[in-house]
Design an enzyme around this catalytic site. Structure first.
Site, PDB file in Angstrom:
ATOM      1  CD  GLU A  57      40.857  49.335  39.531  1.00  0.00           C
ATOM      2  OE1 GLU A  57      41.211  50.148  38.891  1.00  0.00           O
ATOM      3  OE2 GLU A  57      41.705  48.463  40.350  1.00  0.00           O
ATOM      4  CB  CYS A  99      43.535  52.694  39.963  1.00  0.00           C
ATOM      5  SG  CYS A  99      44.754  51.252  39.321  1.00  0.00           S
TER       6      CYS A  99
END
Length: 999
Positions: A758, A792
């Site tokens: 990720e 993120c």
């Protein structure tokens, strides 16, 4: 009796049954009293049902467009947004989208009211243009074809203005006063409410202050010579007077807001007006009372009986608030006014408590409990006369009749109703009780400002349980409307709504919700802060592992895999659940670590701790289902086919510094639950948090040889990923490092092992002209600047429709200006430091470049150290942003409505696909954006950070990761291998089961 220095305290979310028990014991009056209440309420309800209002009101609108219908919901959304849309193209799309959702063309008008008829005709005509159809003589079809889109737009806008004009007394205070002038007979009482959202910026707050001050002057000059309480009043909203009216900013609020409120109160006193502080959300109650108490204590307000506040009966602390206010009045030797309302944001309070993982709700979950508590509060207020002047705001005939019975003949109180509502009920009441006082709560403001207010009123009064909605429905029997709240509840155990789980049980029976702390509860916040401050934290450096130690950890994990993989899924799950329990038990310790090593603010640290606990419980629950029993597969008779999941071996888990506890534990617990042993390498900046997390997992029951910690920088990570004995890698971090790991794994001989990655993204948000500017501002500021932009999922690129861009950008910049940057251990801090000097230098370099290449809208100031202030730049083209900027820097691009596809193409060209925000009230637009862009997490009309485990599984694709999503139902399977076992059960002489079966 309270002391001004002793703030209000009461249990924030006590058990419903404990409150219900004493209320139920004292709810019923004597039979003669109950009979009088029945007679009064029946007369009032009959007046409502018999009324033939040529203009119409809320009751008529609810009869015509029930919120349980598609037409009612479409009308609500149109009312909320249409009048703020400046451009024709977006307005036309919006109208078509909403009118296409219901059958306005064939809607049969049931009302004789002008407001309803005019609105229905305009909407029906507009719908015919969108969906043209011929009437038998062809006239309508020909008419609408000639009218076209401009006429549709004008007709629909006019329908919205017509509704707004009815529910708002005037667009200016002068217009409102003109409409409020008595035409004949007795002078009416009014309380004027200056419409608007809470302030987001200092300029907003000043504008609202000036509006209040001007209104007080205008109202005062027109008030005449009547004495209190028979004088007009004004209602003020504390959140409109300060841009950060929140508990964590208490010190600033008390310093800046109290003088503002006092100034307005002194102006109101000069004209002897009723000055009421409106109620706000439950988490602001204690702060509101602090501000009110400090203001009241000023000697300049002595001798004035007009100061008041609103109290919400749906809040469980309402009676305690009444007692506190009475104590203030006695202490200061003042008379006060108290407006008792039922409450306006019930659904929001329920959602908020669930999101925060509280032990209970601050509001009642059953409408009958609110009604029951309202009567109890009314009785308490009436008993406090004349020190307290009660003002009962209600449109419920049974409540009105009950209050009348409780009040007796002594007077000293008034009723209140909303302008545009309850006319029939209160006209009948006035006929039956000529001396009874009723004040009209009258909104004042532009039609654009009324939108959210109007929709809230329609939602409240259009709900199935609302008395207004029920009274408007002739099918509802009178006996049902006269049923007492105490009889509906009947017993304390039934006080809580059976279909609304407690916040902790939100995900039951699968798992328990992580436990949060409500900062709006002073006792809970103070206790948490004291525990955090008392936590010793060892910040001595941790030595990096050597390559030899890293290799040894892999070898040890390989040995530990055999036993751990054979451990039952139930045992593995129990260890994870115990870890979650220990995390919550030691919350102060981990929060202190997150603040001191990770630079987390209190809010961010608590959220991360909760996410870590959620990961443990979610993967435990998922693991029991996936690994607990084999899955039988279909097949021919005489054969058994069973699919099982098994651990792969040694997993290397490489986690980032921005979520050093949640992502670290999420990766590790997923791999462990799947039966793997784990070598965990945390980010080099946050090794102590990882060390404590590993110790906790070992204590919870994970064997030491199944979980190993290896600290160090990227070089140690490279050693681990290159090891021949690893069976998989789970990684969260930059796209560049993910590529490196992928190449390393691909180059190795031996088994092909999975990479679960990720990474980041150039995350975008699109806001069109139908979006509410205040909501966009809140969500942009949260998404771009919370956690110093070091998420993120953080917003990097905001696209705003050019027709509304100036206003939105100005508001966003103003809101960013109000954020406090500094020490994360200070509860008032909104933005802490970036992780280290290297990160700061990269961000400073980008900001310096943007100042030469883009238009600067806002540049905050930051203290010395690793701090980067929020910045907002406007780019001429989205292509100017070519990489993720991991910090509090927002890039804005304007777009034309007709060029939306170009914007979507620009987002797609970045190659990232992690998070996307959309702010629009046009469903077709939202659907088109979602369909066009392959993005892992799309958030509509909300912020785009803070994905909740098991609710919003998180992860992207393209340059943003490999999937599957963390915290989702497909995640654990990626850590496992699949094995199918097929057994020919008929091999030993035949298929006995088939032969023995009955026909």
């Amino acid at each position: 009796m309270p002391n001004i220095s002793s703030p209000f305290t009461a249990a924030y979310a006590p058990d419903d049954a404990e409150i219900a028990a004493p209320l139920l014991r004292t709810a019923h009056l004597t039979p003669p009293q109950e009979a009088r209440i029945d007679r009064t309420a029946t007369r009032l309800i009959e007046a409502v049902r018999k009324r033939d209002d040529r203009l119409g009101g809320v009751e008529d609108m609810l009869r015509e467009f029930a919120l349980s219908t598609k037409e009612g919901l479409a009308l609500m959304v149109l009312a909320e947004a249409l009048l703020r849309v400046p451009d024709a193209r977006t307005a036309d799309q919006f109208i078509e989208d909403k009118l296409g959702e219901g059958d306005f063309v064939h809607h049969e008008t049931k009302s004789s009211a002008f407001l309803v008829n005019a609105s229905a005709w305009a909407l029906g005509l507009s719908a015919r243009v969108i969906q043209p159809g011929e009437t038998p003589d062809g006239t309508i079809g020909r008419l609408v074809k000639r009218l076209g889109a401009p006429a549709v737009r004008a007709a629909t806008r006019q329908a919205m203005r017509l509704m707004g004009n009815h529910f708002v007394l005037g667009e200016t205070i002068e217009q409102a006063l003109e409409r409020a002038r008595p035409r004949s007979g007795q002078q009416p009482r009014y309380s004027f409410d200056m419409l608007g959202e809470g302030a987001r910026t200092a300029s907003d707050a000043k504008r609202y202050f000036d509006a209040y001050a001007s209104a007080i002057l205008t109202i005062g000059k027109a008030a005449g010579e009547r004495p209190l309480p028979d004088r007009p009043g004004i209602s003020v909203k504390l959140s409109a007077l300060h841009p950060r009216f929140e508990v964590i900013s208490r010190e600033r609020v008390m310093k800046e807001l109290v003088p503002q409120l006092l100034d307005l109160a002194q102006r109101a006193k000069a004209y002897d007006l009723n000055f009421t502080v409106d109620a706000e959300e439950a988490d602001r109650l204690e702060l509101s009372l602090d501000v009110i108490a400090a203001t009241l204590a000023d000697a300049s307000l002595a001798g004035w009986d007009g100061f008041g506040l609103a109290i919400q009966a749906y809040q469980k602390r309402a009676v305690a608030v009444i007692d506190y206010v009475d104590g203030l009045a006695r202490l200061l030797d003042r008379k006060l006014m108290v407006r008792l309302v039922k409450g306006a944001y019930w659904d929001t309070e329920i959602k908020r408590a669930q999101e925060r993982g509280l032990d209970g709700y601050p509001v009642f979950t059953r409408k009958a409990m609110t009604d029951l508590n309202y009567v109890a509060c009314a009785s308490r207020l009436l008993a406090l006369r004349p020190r307290i002047f009660p003002q009962f705001a209600t449109h419920n005939a049974l409540t009105v009749a009950t209050v009348l019975e409780l009040a007796g003949e002594s007077g000293g109180f008034e009723f209140q109703r909303l302008h545009g509502m309850g006319e029939a009920l209160y006209e009948q009441l006035a006929q039956d009780h000529p001396k009874l006082a009723c004040r009209t709560y009258a909104p004042v403001g532009s039609h654009r400002d009324l939108l959210a207010y109007l929709v809230r009123r329609l939602l409240e009064n259009g709900a199935n349980s609302s008395f207004v909605a029920l009274a408007a429905d002739y099918r509802v029997a009178m006996t049902a409307l006269l049923q007492r709240p105490a009889d509906i509840i009947a017993k304390p155990q039934a006080a809580h709504h059976p279909k609304i789980p407690l916040p902790r049980d939100l995900f039951a029976p699968e798992r328990r919700n992580s436990r949060g702390v409500e900062f709006g509860e002073r006792a809970a916040l103070d206790h948490l802060l004291a525990e955090i401050a008392a936590e010793p934290t060892d910040l001595t450096p941790i030595a990096d592992a050597t390559p030899e130690q890293a290799n040894a950890a892999v070898a040890a994990a390989r040995t530990g895999f055999a036993a751990w993989s054979r451990t039952s899924a139930g045992t593995r799950a129990a260890a994870l659940e115990q870890a979650a329990h220990l995390l919550e038990q030691r919350a102060p310790h981990f929060i202190a670590l997150l603040q001191r090593e990770g630079g987390k603010t209190l809010d961010d640290a608590l959220s991360e701790l909760r996410e870590a606990a959620d990961f443990c419980r979610y993967y435990a629950a998922q693991g029991r289902k996936l690994f607990g029993t084999a899955e039988a597969m279909p097949g021919p008779t005489g054969e058994s086919n069973v699919l099982t999941l098994r651990g792969r071996g040694v997993f290397v888990a490489i986690s980032p510094w921005n979520f050093p506890l949640a992502i670290f534990l999420g990766q590790v617990t997923a791999a462990l639950m799947a039966g793997n042993s784990v070598v965990a390498k945390p980010a080099e900046q946050t090794p102590r948090i990882a060390r404590e997390a590993v110790r906790l997992l070992h204590e919870a029951g994970v064997p030491a040889n199944a979980l190993h910690l290896v600290t160090g920088d990227g070089r140690i990570g490279a050693v681990l990923t290159a090891h021949s004995d690893i069976a998989g890698v789970v990684f969260t971090g930059s796209t560049e490092v993910a590529r490196t790991i992928n190449r390393t794994l691909a180059a190795k001989d031996g088994p092909i092992v999975p990479l679960i990655a990720e990474t980041g993204g150039i995350n975008a948000m699109i806001a069109d002209a139908t979006a509410l500017p205040e909501q966009v501002t809140d969500d942009v500021v949260t998404s771009a600047f919370r956690s110093a932009g070091q998420r993120c999922s953080a917003l990097r690129l905001l696209f705003v429709q050019e027709d509304v861009a100036d206003r939105m950008i100005e508001m966003i910049a103003g809101a960013a200006r109000e954020l406090k940057i500094g020490n994360p251990s200070d509860v008032a801090t909104h933005i802490g430091p970036v992780i280290d000097n290297e990160a700061k230098q990269r961000l400073d370099a980008h900001i310096a470049r943007m100042k030469t290449e883009a238009r600067l809208h806002f540049a905050g100031s930051a203290p010395a150290g690793c701090f980067v202030a929020p910045h907002i730049f406007e780019l001429a083209d989205a292509g100017k942003l070519t990489e993720e900027v991991f910090g509090p820097v927002l890039h804005v691009v304007r777009y034309r409505a007709e060029h939306l596809e170009r914007i979507l193409a620009a987002i797609a060209r970045t190659g990232y696909g992690l998070t996307l925000g959309v702010h629009s009230r046009i469903d077709d637009t939202v659907d088109a954006i979602v369909e066009r862009l392959s993005v892992g997490n799309v958030y509509v009309n909300r912020n785009m950070i803070g994905a909740v485990v098991g609710v919003q599984p998180f992860g992207g694709n393209g340059l943003s990761g490999t999937g599957p999503k963390a915290g989702g139902p497909h995640y654990l399977a990626r850590f496992a291998t699949e094995q199918t076992v097929t057994i020919n059960t008929a091999a030993a002489g035949g298929n006995a089961a088939l032969l023995a079966g009955e026909e």
